[in-house]
Motif scaffolding. Sequence first.
Motif, PDB file in Angstrom:
ATOM      1  N   ARG A 130       0.834  -1.208   0.000  1.00 32.84           N
ATOM      2  CA  ARG A 130       0.000   0.000   0.000  1.00 32.84           C
ATOM      3  C   ARG A 130       0.864   1.253   0.000  1.00 32.84           C
ATOM      4  N   TYR A 131       1.789   1.330   0.941  1.00 32.14           N
ATOM      5  CA  TYR A 131       2.630   2.522   1.046  1.00 32.14           C
ATOM      6  C   TYR A 131       3.634   2.610  -0.100  1.00 32.14           C
ATOM      7  N   LEU A 132       4.071   1.476  -0.601  1.00 31.84           N
ATOM      8  CA  LEU A 132       4.959   1.474  -1.747  1.00 31.84           C
ATOM      9  C   LEU A 132       4.259   2.088  -2.964  1.00 31.84           C
ATOM     10  N   LEU A 133       3.007   1.732  -3.172  1.00 31.16           N
ATOM     11  CA  LEU A 133       2.233   2.303  -4.279  1.00 31.16           C
ATOM     12  C   LEU A 133       2.015   3.801  -4.097  1.00 31.16           C
ATOM     13  N   ILE A 134       1.751   4.218  -2.875  1.00 35.40           N
ATOM     14  CA  ILE A 134       1.563   5.652  -2.616  1.00 35.40           C
ATOM     15  C   ILE A 134       2.853   6.415  -2.913  1.00 35.40           C
ATOM     16  N   ILE A 135       3.964   5.894  -2.440  1.00 34.32           N
ATOM     17  CA  ILE A 135       5.250   6.562  -2.681  1.00 34.32           C
ATOM     18  C   ILE A 135       5.557   6.584  -4.172  1.00 34.32           C
ATOM     19  N   TRP A 136       5.333   5.483  -4.858  1.00 32.16           N
ATOM     20  CA  TRP A 136       5.560   5.430  -6.302  1.00 32.16           C
ATOM     21  C   TRP A 136       4.694   6.448  -7.030  1.00 32.16           C
ATOM     22  N   ALA A 137       3.445   6.599  -6.625  1.00 29.88           N
ATOM     23  CA  ALA A 137       2.533   7.527  -7.302  1.00 29.88           C
ATOM     24  C   ALA A 137       2.896   8.992  -7.058  1.00 29.88           C
ATOM     25  N   ILE A 138       3.411   9.287  -5.877  1.00 29.30           N
ATOM     26  CA  ILE A 138       3.725  10.682  -5.526  1.00 29.30           C
ATOM     27  C   ILE A 138       5.136  11.073  -5.892  1.00 29.30           C
ATOM     28  N   HIS A 139       6.065  10.179  -5.702  1.00 26.28           N
ATOM     29  CA  HIS A 139       7.480  10.519  -5.837  1.00 26.28           C
ATOM     30  C   HIS A 139       7.929  10.237  -7.204  1.00 26.28           C
TER      31      HIS A 139
END
Length: 139
Positions: A130-139
């Motif tokens: 979940r957090y990996l996807l969020i970081i990938w989408a934002i960063h």
Amino acid sequence: MANPELWGLFFSSFIASTLMPGGSEVLLGYLLTQSTIEPLELLLVASLGNSLGGILTFAMGWWVSLRWAIPQPKKRHQQRALNILRRYGVVALLLSWLPLIGDPLCLAAGWLRCSVWQSLLLIIVGKTLRYLLIIWAIH
């Protein structure tokens, strides 16, 4: 972990993963864009907090099942979580990151006394993705 921002992220992600509402994704997004903390460090802290919250919820379900018979859930998302878990088994815990249904999945898995080690591993993997996807989408 002396950084207060990291402690805030840890507690935010922990609370968001229990049966109480929380918004750790917003804080993670803010820290990704406004702080100098490395994304990997943010991933590890958010995943740790969120995973521990899911594990606590799993343990609460297990503990409750030993003491009281739990009636059928009345809330729709709780019933849906129980049905998913009964149908797909412990693998459904990969979805423990989903809003509304993820926390009840962890609770139901404990209540149904799913394999502890498999459950813990799948909760950790799901929450981290979940957090990996969020970081990938934002960063």
